[in-house]
Scaffold this motif. Structure first.
Motif, mmCIF file in Angstrom:
data_model
loop_
_atom_site.group_PDB
_atom_site.id
_atom_site.type_symbol
_atom_site.label_atom_id
_atom_site.label_comp_id
_atom_site.label_asym_id
_atom_site.label_seq_id
_atom_site.Cartn_x
_atom_site.Cartn_y
_atom_site.Cartn_z
ATOM 1 N N ILE A 109 -18.335 8.112 25.472
ATOM 2 C CA ILE A 109 -18.528 9.567 25.434
ATOM 3 C C ILE A 109 -19.176 10.019 26.736
ATOM 4 C CG2 ILE A 109 -19.458 11.491 24.112
ATOM 5 C CD1 ILE A 109 -17.615 9.645 22.474
ATOM 6 N N ILE B 100 -20.794 13.262 28.537
ATOM 7 C CA ILE B 100 -21.323 14.613 28.298
ATOM 8 C C ILE B 100 -21.944 15.127 29.592
ATOM 9 C CG2 ILE B 100 -22.926 16.036 26.979
ATOM 10 C CD1 ILE B 100 -22.805 14.097 24.720
ATOM 11 N N ARG C 125 -26.885 20.083 21.235
ATOM 12 C CA ARG C 125 -26.893 18.621 21.211
ATOM 13 C C ARG C 125 -27.221 18.117 19.808
ATOM 14 N NH1 ARG C 125 -27.140 15.818 26.287
ATOM 15 N NH2 ARG C 125 -26.731 17.285 27.977
ATOM 16 N N THR D 242 -24.682 0.543 19.757
ATOM 17 C CA THR D 242 -24.863 1.926 20.197
ATOM 18 C C THR D 242 -25.786 1.986 21.406
ATOM 19 O OG1 THR D 242 -26.697 2.205 18.629
ATOM 20 C CG2 THR D 242 -24.492 2.818 17.873
ATOM 21 N N LEU E 221 -27.163 4.728 24.789
ATOM 22 C CA LEU E 221 -27.237 6.020 25.488
ATOM 23 C C LEU E 221 -27.769 5.782 26.881
ATOM 24 C CD1 LEU E 221 -27.508 9.193 25.754
ATOM 25 C CD2 LEU E 221 -29.801 8.905 24.804
ATOM 26 N N CYS F 110 -30.712 12.908 26.962
ATOM 27 C CA CYS F 110 -30.568 12.998 25.506
ATOM 28 C C CYS F 110 -30.914 14.410 25.036
ATOM 29 C CB CYS F 110 -31.468 11.979 24.820
ATOM 30 S SG CYS F 110 -31.286 11.947 23.018
ATOM 31 N N TYR G 6 -20.366 2.091 20.843
ATOM 32 C CA TYR G 6 -20.435 3.539 21.061
ATOM 33 C C TYR G 6 -21.397 3.734 22.223
ATOM 34 C CZ TYR G 6 -21.172 8.542 20.119
ATOM 35 O OH TYR G 6 -21.237 9.912 20.212
ATOM 36 N N GLN H 14 -22.736 6.419 25.087
ATOM 37 C CA GLN H 14 -22.797 7.823 25.505
ATOM 38 C C GLN H 14 -23.382 7.901 26.904
ATOM 39 O OE1 GLN H 14 -24.131 10.822 22.625
ATOM 40 N NE2 GLN H 14 -25.562 11.577 24.163
ATOM 41 N N CYS H 15 -22.593 8.429 27.844
ATOM 42 C CA CYS H 15 -23.020 8.647 29.227
ATOM 43 C C CYS H 15 -23.258 10.139 29.405
ATOM 44 C CB CYS H 15 -21.958 8.164 30.204
ATOM 45 S SG CYS H 15 -21.543 6.425 30.032
ATOM 46 N N SER H 16 -24.526 10.524 29.527
ATOM 47 C CA SER H 16 -24.880 11.944 29.505
ATOM 48 C C SER H 16 -25.493 12.343 30.842
ATOM 49 C CB SER H 16 -25.858 12.205 28.356
ATOM 50 O OG SER H 16 -26.114 13.575 28.205
#
Length: 527
Positions: free
Chosen positions: A10, A12, A58, A97, A99, A103, A243, A245-247
């Protein structure tokens, strides 16, 4: 790992309007890697926020619940640690998971509560319920991260691995700042507007030339740490799906794209939005007051996050720098997706690209964000690139609260009670599938804005044709015909010819708000 239990990657971005991408029709910006995702994925043209502000939206993305229901009605109110997220559900079902990046489910600042009964000098009254205090709710606090012993407690809202980028531009804290120090970079002298020459030739508010090299910039950190995590996952040869997440904290202001990206675009490359200089006798009073601020020369443009009115040269330079930040992110996305392919993971991975909300970026002569629900602010980019699906574009309405149930459905994981979004699988599969007839955008302001007394409270209904926005305590509102007035130039809220249409939309909004009331937790059984 089977196709029925896919990996998820993901991406974002922060405060990026949808049409600042080549695949959304912008001919000036260069985003070849994100455009490539779009070319092999499904692109939603009418994907909207649940709230046009960072923390609330978010929270909506994480939980599949409207922000006010999830408990994050505005910026400055953290998501309860007891809240259930789709990442929790995936983790419990066997997904690894992680991140990397921003965040913002908890507060990053140390600001005290802004509103007190009895005036600014009065002592704050005790809250009816105030459990969200203490170090457990200071895990993203920039001040806490100045203590070398401070770290995040895992799992964090479902993430088993976390590497934080806190705040924006080149002024980023968290794990990133420690990584930067380990590379021998003195952040205090390499970043910020106070550096000699950093603001030379800059007219855009909150913009400067960073002293960080591209390879030391937060976007590069996210790339490097994401690739490291993927490499480690692949080396373990685990059957567990992941999963990740690259934010990215960019392209949110301050506008500080590094190295070659600062000059990748110039003001002459920018075409201002059609609405930039537009005026209408029925303009929202907030917009009118913001422009009055500009004319009087007393706007707060230096550090504010709220909307400001801008001159044309300021808007052009801000947009050019925004383009540079996005192109920088695009290059990082390209590196990460190439690594995914090189590691043999691409064929089993759903890749999603989205933002948390938009930015006016010159629309109606404004910059940043505020309680004016123009499409530049409430429409999000949303690209779902899935090896199991045929590519295409979708015109169906979709909301941020639909993201979590769609991920869980694709993973084959049951949704949890209290989710308010819908599974977009039918729309992903077919441009003709029915999804929503309308959706709701909500906003609770945490600061006053010109043109309103008190803090704003807004509820918006978006349909395929109309956008209706109502402001608490106000006799005026907004009604735009999105079919015939896509630039939202003419507010027809008071148009007598549309009185019945306005009434029908208000009824529809009331119905949606009623149905969005919380039904969680379940009550005890009654005899």
């Amino acid at each position: 790992m089977s196709a029925s239990r896919p990996n998820f990657l993901i991406f974002i971005t922060d405060q990026q309007r949808a049409d600042h991408l080549g695949c959304y029709g912008n001919a000036a910006i260069r985003t070849p890697h994100i455009d490539a995702l779009a070319a092999r994925g499904v692109v939603f043209d009418r994907f909207h926020v649940a709230a046009p502000v960072c923390m609330p939206n978010r929270a909506a993305l994480a939980t599949g619940r409207m922000p006010s229901i999830a408990g994050v009605r505005m910026n400055g109110v953290p998501l309860p640690l007891a809240a259930r997220t789709h990442v929790d559900a995936l983790r419990e079902a066997g997904w690894r998971t992680a991140l990397v990046g921003k965040c913002h489910l908890q507060n990053m600042t140390e600001n005290a509560p802004a509103w007190q009964v009895g005036g600014a000098d009065a002592a704050p009254l005790p809250a009816v319920r105030d459990a969200r205090t203490g170090i457990a709710y200071e895990q993203e606090s920039v001040a806490r991260w100045r203590d070398p012993s401070h770290d995040v407690t895992l799992p964090y809202y479902g993430f088993d691995h976390v590497e934080f980028c806190l705040e924006h531009g080149d002024e980023v804290a968290g794990h990133y700042a420690r990584w930067l120090a380990a590379r021998g970079v003195h952040q205090a002298t390499a970043t910020g507007p106070q550096r000699p020459g950093a603001s030379d030739g800059i007219v855009a508010p909150q913009a400067w030339r960073t002293g960080l090299r591209e390879e030391d910039y937060p976007s590069a950190y996210i790339r490097d740490r994401a690739i490291a995590w993927l490499t480690h996952h692949a080396a373990e040869a685990s059957d567990a799906p992941f999963y990740l997440q690259c934010s990215f904290p960019d392209p949110h202001h301050p506008f500080t794209p590094p190295g070659r990206w600062f000059d990748a675009y110039g003001p002459d490359d920018v075409t201002l939005p059609a609405s930039f200089a537009a005026t209408d006798p029925h303009d929202n009073p907030i917009k009118t007051a913001l422009h009055a601020e500009l004319a009087a020369g007393h706007r707060n443009a230096a550090r504010s996050s709220r909307a400001i009115a801008v001159h044309a040269d300021e808007a052009r330079q801000a947009i050019a720098l925004n383009y540079g930040s996005i192109s920088c992110i695009d290059a990082m996305v390209g590196d990460i997706t190439r690594a995914l392919d090189h590691l043999g993971l691409a064929q089993d991975t759903v890749v999603v690209f989205l933002s948390d909300h938009g930015d006016f970026m010159g629309d109606h002569g404004l910059l940043l964000k505020g309680p004016l629900h123009y499409r530049s602010l409430i429409r999000m980019p949303f690209i779902w690139s899935d090896p199991a699906l045929t590519s295409g574009r979708r015109a169906q309405l979709a909301s941020a609260i639909d993201f979590a149930p769609t991920v869980l459905a694709r993973a084959g994981v049951a949704p949890y009670f209290g989710m308010q979004g819908i599974d977009l699988a039918p729309a992903l599969a077919s441009p003709d599938a029915l999804t929503r007839e309308a959706l709701v955008v909500e906003e609770e302001g945490h600061r006053t804005v010109p043109g309103l007394s008190g803090v704003p409270r807004v509820r918006t209904l978006v349909t395929a044709r109309w956008r209706l926005s109502l402001y608490a305590g106000q006799s005026w509102g907004e009604l735009y015909d999105l079919r015939d007035d896509g630039d939202e130039l003419h507010n027809r809220f008071g148009d007598a010819a549309l009185a019945r249409e306005r009434g029908d939309l208000a009824w529809c909004l009331a119905d949606h708000l009623t149905r969005l009331a919380d039904d969680c937790p379940r009550p005890t059984r009654m005899a």
